[in-house]
Motif scaffolding. Sequence first.
Motif, PDB file in Angstrom:
ATOM      1  N   PHE A 293       0.943  -0.987   0.103  1.00  0.00           N
ATOM      2  CA  PHE A 293      -0.025  -0.053   0.073  1.00  0.00           C
ATOM      3  C   PHE A 293       0.882   1.302   0.046  1.00  0.00           C
ATOM      4  N   LYS A 294       0.567   2.038  -0.827  1.00  0.00           N
ATOM      5  CA  LYS A 294       1.694   3.197  -1.151  1.00  0.00           C
ATOM      6  C   LYS A 294       0.829   4.741  -0.667  1.00  0.00           C
ATOM      7  N   ARG A 295      -0.625   4.645  -0.967  1.00  0.00           N
ATOM      8  CA  ARG A 295      -1.170   5.823  -0.717  1.00  0.00           C
ATOM      9  C   ARG A 295      -1.777   6.267   0.711  1.00  0.00           C
ATOM     10  N   PHE A 296      -0.614   6.672   1.618  1.00  0.00           N
ATOM     11  CA  PHE A 296      -1.158   7.056   3.153  1.00  0.00           C
ATOM     12  C   PHE A 296      -1.595   8.436   3.196  1.00  0.00           C
ATOM     13  N   VAL A 297      -2.500   8.649   4.395  1.00  0.00           N
ATOM     14  CA  VAL A 297      -3.075   9.678   4.512  1.00  0.00           C
ATOM     15  C   VAL A 297      -1.655  10.491   5.434  1.00  0.00           C
ATOM     16  N   GLU A 298      -1.059  11.800   4.743  1.00  0.00           N
ATOM     17  CA  GLU A 298       0.044  12.329   5.321  1.00  0.00           C
ATOM     18  C   GLU A 298      -0.170  13.774   4.916  1.00  0.00           C
ATOM     19  N   VAL A 299       0.529  14.399   5.531  1.00  0.00           N
ATOM     20  CA  VAL A 299       0.770  16.144   5.394  1.00  0.00           C
ATOM     21  C   VAL A 299       1.749  16.060   3.936  1.00  0.00           C
ATOM     22  N   GLY A 300       1.050  16.720   2.928  1.00  0.00           N
ATOM     23  CA  GLY A 300       1.529  16.681   1.779  1.00  0.00           C
ATOM     24  C   GLY A 300       0.922  15.955   0.683  1.00  0.00           C
ATOM     25  N   ARG A 301       0.162  15.077   0.992  1.00  0.00           N
ATOM     26  CA  ARG A 301      -0.486  14.231   0.085  1.00  0.00           C
ATOM     27  C   ARG A 301      -1.314  14.927  -0.714  1.00  0.00           C
ATOM     28  N   VAL A 302      -1.414  14.852  -2.227  1.00  0.00           N
ATOM     29  CA  VAL A 302      -2.357  15.398  -2.911  1.00  0.00           C
ATOM     30  C   VAL A 302      -3.796  14.742  -3.174  1.00  0.00           C
ATOM     31  N   VAL A 303      -4.755  15.202  -3.148  1.00  0.00           N
ATOM     32  CA  VAL A 303      -5.825  14.758  -2.773  1.00  0.00           C
ATOM     33  C   VAL A 303      -6.950  15.322  -3.909  1.00  0.00           C
ATOM     34  N   LEU A 304      -8.035  14.253  -4.328  1.00  0.00           N
ATOM     35  CA  LEU A 304      -8.906  14.874  -5.171  1.00  0.00           C
ATOM     36  C   LEU A 304     -10.212  14.952  -4.555  1.00  0.00           C
ATOM     37  N   VAL A 305     -10.742  16.197  -4.519  1.00  0.00           N
ATOM     38  CA  VAL A 305     -12.056  16.420  -3.782  1.00  0.00           C
ATOM     39  C   VAL A 305     -13.232  15.834  -4.544  1.00  0.00           C
TER      40      VAL A 305
ATOM     41  N   ARG B 126       1.559  26.841  -1.238  1.00  0.00           N
ATOM     42  CA  ARG B 126       1.655  27.569  -2.651  1.00  0.00           C
ATOM     43  C   ARG B 126       3.040  27.338  -3.349  1.00  0.00           C
ATOM     44  N   LYS B 127       4.042  27.739  -2.252  1.00  0.00           N
ATOM     45  CA  LYS B 127       5.540  27.867  -2.820  1.00  0.00           C
ATOM     46  C   LYS B 127       5.877  26.175  -2.944  1.00  0.00           C
ATOM     47  N   TYR B 128       5.422  25.411  -2.144  1.00  0.00           N
ATOM     48  CA  TYR B 128       5.986  24.030  -2.346  1.00  0.00           C
ATOM     49  C   TYR B 128       5.337  23.601  -3.537  1.00  0.00           C
ATOM     50  N   VAL B 129       4.100  23.763  -3.648  1.00  0.00           N
ATOM     51  CA  VAL B 129       3.182  23.030  -4.756  1.00  0.00           C
ATOM     52  C   VAL B 129       3.839  23.574  -6.312  1.00  0.00           C
ATOM     53  N   GLU B 130       4.062  24.861  -6.254  1.00  0.00           N
ATOM     54  CA  GLU B 130       4.767  25.452  -7.580  1.00  0.00           C
ATOM     55  C   GLU B 130       6.166  24.947  -7.747  1.00  0.00           C
ATOM     56  N   LYS B 131       7.020  24.910  -6.591  1.00  0.00           N
ATOM     57  CA  LYS B 131       8.105  24.344  -6.775  1.00  0.00           C
ATOM     58  C   LYS B 131       8.265  22.864  -7.376  1.00  0.00           C
ATOM     59  N   GLU B 132       7.187  21.975  -6.873  1.00  0.00           N
ATOM     60  CA  GLU B 132       7.233  20.482  -7.394  1.00  0.00           C
ATOM     61  C   GLU B 132       6.419  20.463  -8.433  1.00  0.00           C
ATOM     62  N   ASP B 133       5.766  21.473  -9.207  1.00  0.00           N
ATOM     63  CA  ASP B 133       4.939  21.372 -10.369  1.00  0.00           C
ATOM     64  C   ASP B 133       3.816  20.156 -10.249  1.00  0.00           C
ATOM     65  N   VAL B 134       3.200  20.299  -9.091  1.00  0.00           N
ATOM     66  CA  VAL B 134       1.965  19.121  -8.862  1.00  0.00           C
ATOM     67  C   VAL B 134       0.999  19.294  -9.600  1.00  0.00           C
ATOM     68  N   VAL B 135       0.441  20.512 -10.201  1.00  0.00           N
ATOM     69  CA  VAL B 135      -0.623  20.655 -10.848  1.00  0.00           C
ATOM     70  C   VAL B 135      -0.430  20.103 -12.491  1.00  0.00           C
ATOM     71  N   ALA B 136       0.807  20.471 -12.987  1.00  0.00           N
ATOM     72  CA  ALA B 136       1.356  19.873 -14.105  1.00  0.00           C
ATOM     73  C   ALA B 136       1.433  18.325 -14.256  1.00  0.00           C
ATOM     74  N   LYS B 137       2.014  17.789 -13.247  1.00  0.00           N
ATOM     75  CA  LYS B 137       2.118  16.308 -12.944  1.00  0.00           C
ATOM     76  C   LYS B 137       0.801  15.699 -12.968  1.00  0.00           C
ATOM     77  N   TRP B 138      -0.294  16.530 -11.970  1.00  0.00           N
ATOM     78  CA  TRP B 138      -1.719  15.789 -12.224  1.00  0.00           C
ATOM     79  C   TRP B 138      -2.266  15.988 -13.402  1.00  0.00           C
ATOM     80  N   ASN B 139      -2.076  17.015 -14.323  1.00  0.00           N
ATOM     81  CA  ASN B 139      -2.863  17.184 -15.553  1.00  0.00           C
ATOM     82  C   ASN B 139      -2.143  16.239 -16.424  1.00  0.00           C
TER      83      ASN B 139
END
Length: 138
Positions: A7-19, A79-92
């Motif tokens: 199992f890899k998807r743990f509830v943790e600080v920093g986990r990206v979630v879909l509402v 916002r800084k961490y999300v933009e630094k790791e480019d999370v939105v682009a990875k998700w898209n």
Amino acid sequence: MPDPSTFKRFVEVGRVVLVKSGPSEGKIAVIAEIIDHSRAIIDGPTTGVPRQSFPYRHLTLTPLSVKGLPRAARTGTVRKYVEKEDVVAKWNQSSWAKKLETVKGRRVLTDFERFNVQILKKNRRDRVRRALAKASKA
């Protein structure tokens, strides 16, 4: 000794979630703080999800996570961490996000457009069948 968990998807600080529900349905956010066994504070400064407490049953954990995000980070830090790791682009770029976009696009089709999609799928199926038959003869 027990085998390590797969199992890899743990509830943790920093986990990206879909509402999954509410006004921000279909958008992604990041877990900023874990409140208890049923709720977390989520924040989506780049996707328009306001910082709020949200129950886990209305969230879907994604394989993406923001590394190094401190607990209870404020919106600017998130916002800084999300933009630094480019999370939105990875998700898209993920197949999950592309599939959600396809479903969203199909929901707004008219009856005639749905019929056209049916015909296109039928033609594609026929071409694949013919190519497979030709390849199996050769």
